[in-house]
Enzyme design. Sequence first.
Site, PDB file in Angstrom:
ATOM      1  N   THR A   1      26.730  39.828  34.377  1.00 12.69           N
ATOM      2  CA  THR A   1      26.859  41.051  33.421  1.00 12.69           C
ATOM      3  C   THR A   1      26.601  40.303  32.184  1.00 12.69           C
ATOM      4  OG1 THR A   1      28.585  42.102  34.737  1.00 12.69           O
ATOM      5  CG2 THR A   1      28.261  42.853  32.652  1.00 12.69           C
TER       6      THR A   1
ATOM      7  N   ASN B   1      40.753  43.484  32.551  1.00 16.20           N
ATOM      8  CA  ASN B   1      39.922  43.751  33.782  1.00 16.20           C
ATOM      9  C   ASN B   1      40.730  44.339  34.756  1.00 16.20           C
ATOM     10  OD1 ASN B   1      37.176  42.367  33.867  1.00 16.20           O
ATOM     11  ND2 ASN B   1      38.441  40.670  32.996  1.00 16.20           N
TER      12      ASN B   1
ATOM     13  N   GLU C   1      36.869  37.843  27.710  1.00 15.39           N
ATOM     14  CA  GLU C   1      37.970  38.811  27.716  1.00 15.39           C
ATOM     15  C   GLU C   1      39.260  37.822  27.840  1.00 15.39           C
ATOM     16  OE1 GLU C   1      36.679  40.195  31.143  1.00 15.39           O
ATOM     17  OE2 GLU C   1      35.258  41.855  30.355  1.00 15.39           O
TER      18      GLU C   1
END
Lengths: 433, 433
Positions: free
Chosen positions: B205, B428, B284
């Site tokens: 990604t 997530n 993240e």
Amino acid sequence: MEQGKVELYNSKEEYLSDLEKRGKLPEGFKTSVVSLEFFPAERPVEKPLPMKMSLLMLDEPTSVFGAVFTRNKCPGAPVIIGKERLLSDKIRGVIINNKISNVCTETGVEDSALLLEHLAKETGASAKEFFPSSTGIIGWQLPIKDMVKNIPRLVSQLEGGTGVNLATGIMTTDTFPKLRSAEIADGSIVAVAKGAGMIEPNMATMLSFIMTDVSIERETIRNVLKRVVEKTYNSISVDGDQSTSDTVIIMSSCKKQKVSEKEFEEALYNVCAELAVDIVRNSEGCGHVVKVSVTGAPDFETARNIGKAVVNSPLVTTAIFGNDPNVGRLLSSIGDYAGNNNIELDKNKLLISLGGENVFEKGAFRLDQAKEVRLANYLKARVLDSEHKEFPEHNHTVNIDVDLGARAGNVGATVFGSDLSYGYVRENADYRS
Amino acid sequence: MEQGKVELYNSKEEYLSDLEKRGKLPEGFKTSVVSLEFFPAERPVEKPLPMKMSLLMLDEPTSVFGAVFTRNKCPGAPVIIGKERLLSDKIRGVIINNKISNVCTETGVEDSALLLEHLAKETGASAKEFFPSSTGIIGWQLPIKDMVKNIPRLVSQLEGGTGVNLATGIMTTDTFPKLRSAEIADGSIVAVAKGAGMIEPNMATMLSFIMTDVSIERETIRNVLKRVVEKTYNSISVDGDQSTSDTVIIMSSCKKQKVSEKEFEEALYNVCAELAVDIVRNSEGCGHVVKVSVTGAPDFETARNIGKAVVNSPLVTTAIFGNDPNVGRLLSSIGDYAGNNNIELDKNKLLISLGGENVFEKGAFRLDQAKEVRLANYLKARVLDSEHKEFPEHNHTVNIDVDLGARAGNVGATVFGSDLSYGYVRENADYRS
């Protein structure tokens, strides 16, 4: 019962009392467990750390035994010694400790050897007749003086009865002892296991000791053990790590009738498959138990590895933790594994379902708003109830089915794993404290 | 500056203003970004979801371009089309959207193709002259009608200036736009990237668009890009997942002087290496940035994969999150990788250090209580200050050095990753909301 389902108990007492019932040691085995405390050389601590030493012993030596060890290239001293023990004619038992795994310290092999010598002296057996086995912190030295001091007590407390004591003694972060058994011919198989995190792909920080009293050949028991371990302990995965200490040891006292290879393999498979699921259900911070059934693979390796790729993807397992049916990540993890390992994958033959709902077919996702709601509800209904602290918290599985569509071969595998939760992070952020 | 170090900014404004300064587009490039809202077909939502469409466009077509894509076997429609585009004689630009990655929907390729047709009509170029690029949720359909409607606006807003607008437009869970640049000859290289999780091993990604105006051959730019991507974007790892959409595209307007392959490769390497570290620092829930430097490997692949095995081990990264110098897990992750991939590993030649402190040498751990305290303090001093929300939160790295001791070959690699925190799980667990 469906694979992965387990009985539910209303209280810990009820579970433990059932363990006592099904945990009667096969004929010819005794166990003992002692507790001790020690100060580690490697870390300043305010109060001593607890350790348990366990002994599993046959009344008489046996030549019918086998073992499977981790593939980790930096194994602990007990694994190094254990591999030599496979060449021994006869074996009397296993001495096990938790808290420190005795891996790559300067005196590691000597320390384990010293333990065995003292054990031999105390029991009248030979040091070569024992497997050492350790689990816990990697890199620390065994508190060998404290351990040696406790060997007489360990030996004097050997007793028959059940395997529950042993199952409890070998625990580290496990919240419950794990024991499974099966009757076979006029005898039984009883196995205990320890492991609650770091489980993959080769029995990572997983110890299992399997006892039986039925008669079988040494060669046969070893072959059966290897096959069964591949399909059970090596098909579960909590975090993709395999440890330096994973060990499965099987021993038979041969006190009972002879059984066929097939009969034995079936019984052993059931025992180990149940224990493997117990380990996942008991894993650190596990909220959802995830069962990935892969079919239509060209071979078992591919089927199992695709299953592991799914349950090892942190993106898949965090989404499941959040009850988010982010099924795109299922496809991504499968495609990722296939792409990095040169596995043929025909998208048009690939089928993926979640909770029995078809989500991918004929090369495309099959999603709509109603299905999204159903899938989210499905995940929500399968999370453990954190208020309910018995074992296990539930007996659901989140079912993911993957058909790779390879009709040639058409081999399958079932892999179990757990979601990735805050609890996992918490448990592992300071495991050694 | 040491690799992995980054400048610190006192405020987001200061960071963005510096980006504006170093982000001036190379000659011959324009960009635009438009925002839109849509209701997805696959999920009931109360209010529409936001999407950004971005356009990166050359004033004139160029034959000097290249691209590297994910190895995922289930790539998105833009990747499928992009691979075909590599055969095109000339290219005009790239149209990018966030929020939905357009992977394996029934109409995915048609949808991307339709976008390009409308773009061609609006710009007077050919559809074959554009790369499509999408990032976001896997499995959902593009809101193609809403997107087509916005193409005239997107084209009419094309302007020169800086790449900051584009860097911002392509973000998903990124908290800050990422742009790096270098001067080269009388021109420049300016690159933007998007990516904040799911980064490994093939630019997962991760989208990066690289613009330059120096003159260079098509063949050369493609070879250089491949080599640089391996050592930069493919050497970072946040969670071991690679996505279905990873794409790096490079284009030159060739408006400036000709440069040598070596000169270009050095400059491009620096730009991409800095961007790769930006991505990790922006990942993240990242608390510690982990830099694993592997030396003494027989080849680059082995060096990089050992580094990735360390930063991808959830046991290593949760321990680092908890400031727990559980160095045993470093060895275990290295041994695990070596054992499962038949890599020769001589424990007696292996050296491992954490924060410059030797923790493993000559086959054994080298630990004591004073070292334990120093290592714990080292980790504590390297965690980001969660009160300080600027970019980046700090510029430390947790340095792990691994020397595999293979003097023949003696190849190295540096891999960047992050710790595994509650924040990662939170981010997530419901990415799509």
